[in-house]
Scaffold this motif. Structure first.
Motif, PDB file in Angstrom:
ATOM      1  N   LYS A   1       2.174   6.154  -7.129  1.00  0.00           N
ATOM      2  CA  LYS A   1       0.810   7.212  -7.782  1.00  0.00           C
ATOM      3  C   LYS A   1       1.347   8.628  -7.560  1.00  0.00           C
ATOM      4  O   LYS A   1       0.802   9.515  -8.532  1.00  0.00           O
ATOM      5  CB  LYS A   1      -0.245   6.892  -6.966  1.00  0.00           C
ATOM      6  CG  LYS A   1      -0.901   5.438  -7.351  1.00  0.00           C
ATOM      7  CD  LYS A   1      -2.304   5.160  -6.404  1.00  0.00           C
ATOM      8  CE  LYS A   1      -2.728   3.856  -6.816  1.00  0.00           C
ATOM      9  NZ  LYS A   1      -3.925   3.681  -6.039  1.00  0.00           N
ATOM     10  N   ASP A   2       1.895   9.171  -6.530  1.00  0.00           N
ATOM     11  CA  ASP A   2       2.174  10.384  -6.104  1.00  0.00           C
ATOM     12  C   ASP A   2       3.204  11.055  -6.936  1.00  0.00           C
ATOM     13  O   ASP A   2       3.039  11.936  -7.253  1.00  0.00           O
ATOM     14  CB  ASP A   2       2.549  10.679  -4.633  1.00  0.00           C
ATOM     15  CG  ASP A   2       1.497  10.492  -3.536  1.00  0.00           C
ATOM     16  OD1 ASP A   2       0.222  10.238  -4.073  1.00  0.00           O
ATOM     17  OD2 ASP A   2       1.694  10.278  -2.428  1.00  0.00           O
TER      18      ASP A   2
ATOM     19  N   ALA B   1       2.539   1.741  -3.596  1.00  0.00           N
ATOM     20  CA  ALA B   1       1.492   1.887  -4.372  1.00  0.00           C
ATOM     21  C   ALA B   1       1.293   3.673  -4.280  1.00  0.00           C
ATOM     22  O   ALA B   1       1.310   4.160  -5.244  1.00  0.00           O
ATOM     23  CB  ALA B   1       0.512   1.168  -4.158  1.00  0.00           C
ATOM     24  N   LYS B   2       1.176   4.064  -3.045  1.00  0.00           N
ATOM     25  CA  LYS B   2       1.162   5.557  -2.825  1.00  0.00           C
ATOM     26  C   LYS B   2       2.193   6.198  -3.287  1.00  0.00           C
ATOM     27  O   LYS B   2       2.068   7.159  -4.097  1.00  0.00           O
ATOM     28  CB  LYS B   2       0.727   5.543  -1.437  1.00  0.00           C
ATOM     29  CG  LYS B   2       0.556   7.265  -1.133  1.00  0.00           C
ATOM     30  CD  LYS B   2       0.407   7.277   0.437  1.00  0.00           C
ATOM     31  CE  LYS B   2       0.092   9.016   0.840  1.00  0.00           C
ATOM     32  NZ  LYS B   2       0.878   9.819   0.108  1.00  0.00           N
ATOM     33  N   GLU B   3       3.407   5.941  -2.895  1.00  0.00           N
ATOM     34  CA  GLU B   3       4.606   6.591  -3.573  1.00  0.00           C
ATOM     35  C   GLU B   3       4.723   6.656  -5.062  1.00  0.00           C
ATOM     36  O   GLU B   3       5.051   7.718  -5.659  1.00  0.00           O
ATOM     37  CB  GLU B   3       5.822   5.892  -3.105  1.00  0.00           C
ATOM     38  CG  GLU B   3       6.078   6.092  -1.400  1.00  0.00           C
ATOM     39  CD  GLU B   3       7.416   5.241  -0.880  1.00  0.00           C
ATOM     40  OE1 GLU B   3       8.051   5.048  -1.640  1.00  0.00           O
ATOM     41  OE2 GLU B   3       7.113   5.271   0.282  1.00  0.00           O
TER      42      GLU B   3
ATOM     43  N   ALA C   1       0.869  -1.284   0.002  1.00  0.00           N
ATOM     44  CA  ALA C   1       0.056   0.097  -0.035  1.00  0.00           C
ATOM     45  C   ALA C   1       0.638   1.063   0.133  1.00  0.00           C
ATOM     46  O   ALA C   1       0.527   2.259  -0.729  1.00  0.00           O
ATOM     47  CB  ALA C   1      -0.950  -0.016   1.227  1.00  0.00           C
ATOM     48  N   GLU C   2       1.908   1.190   0.668  1.00  0.00           N
ATOM     49  CA  GLU C   2       2.652   2.280   0.716  1.00  0.00           C
ATOM     50  C   GLU C   2       3.556   2.362  -0.719  1.00  0.00           C
ATOM     51  O   GLU C   2       3.717   3.760  -1.039  1.00  0.00           O
ATOM     52  CB  GLU C   2       3.786   2.253   1.991  1.00  0.00           C
ATOM     53  CG  GLU C   2       4.808   3.437   2.037  1.00  0.00           C
ATOM     54  CD  GLU C   2       4.081   4.702   2.433  1.00  0.00           C
ATOM     55  OE1 GLU C   2       4.705   5.882   2.003  1.00  0.00           O
ATOM     56  OE2 GLU C   2       2.865   4.933   2.876  1.00  0.00           O
TER      57      GLU C   2
END
Length: 138
Positions: free
Chosen positions: A135-136, A131-133, A128-129
């Motif tokens: 995507k950002d 993926a967030k990095e 999840a972390e």
């Protein structure tokens, strides 16, 4: 645009001889001098792009269908039972010539593995972390 100091620009544009298996207005496909397997080929654009990040969308849209066409011809001509399409970007990924190119590597039953890795492990939280990095950064 061509890079006068790039060996793949020179090969792609016919300035240096090669064992060419396909050519059109945009690409030359040659047999690799250091093959990973019998029939290993390289798809070379006739224009210079350092890597996939520099490759314009129009060029990129032509590479995958060409890889499939070459791979299908290899299966028919060489009797391989599969093929890998491999494209490296950056030194840490194994890129040694900084002109975009795609490897088409025929694969034969019973041959040694060429493209493989040991699956690692990641927790759902780590995924999840990550993926967030990513995507950002898009």
């Amino acid at each position: 645009m061509k890079d006068e100091s790039c060996i793949f620009c020179k090969i792609a544009n016919g300035e240096i001889p090669s064992s060419t298996i396909y050519e059109d207005e945009n690409f030359r496909v040659i047999l690799d001098l250091g093959p990973a397997s019998r029939g290993h080929a390289l798809i070379l654009p006739k224009e210079h792009f350092a890597d996939v990040c520099a490759l314009p969308d129009g060029w990129a849209a032509k590479v995958l269908p060409l890889g499939a066409k070459i791979g299908a011809a290899m299966k028919k001509a060489l009797g391989c039972t599969g093929f890998n399409l491999v494209q490296n970007n950056g030194v840490s990924a194994g890129q040694t010539v900084f002109h975009f190119h795609m490897h088409v590597i025929p694969r034969y039953d019973g041959a040694l593995s060429i493209v493989s890795w040991e699956p690692g492990k990641a927790s759902p939280e780590e995924l999840a972390e990550l993926a967030k990095e990513i995507k950002d950064a898009l």
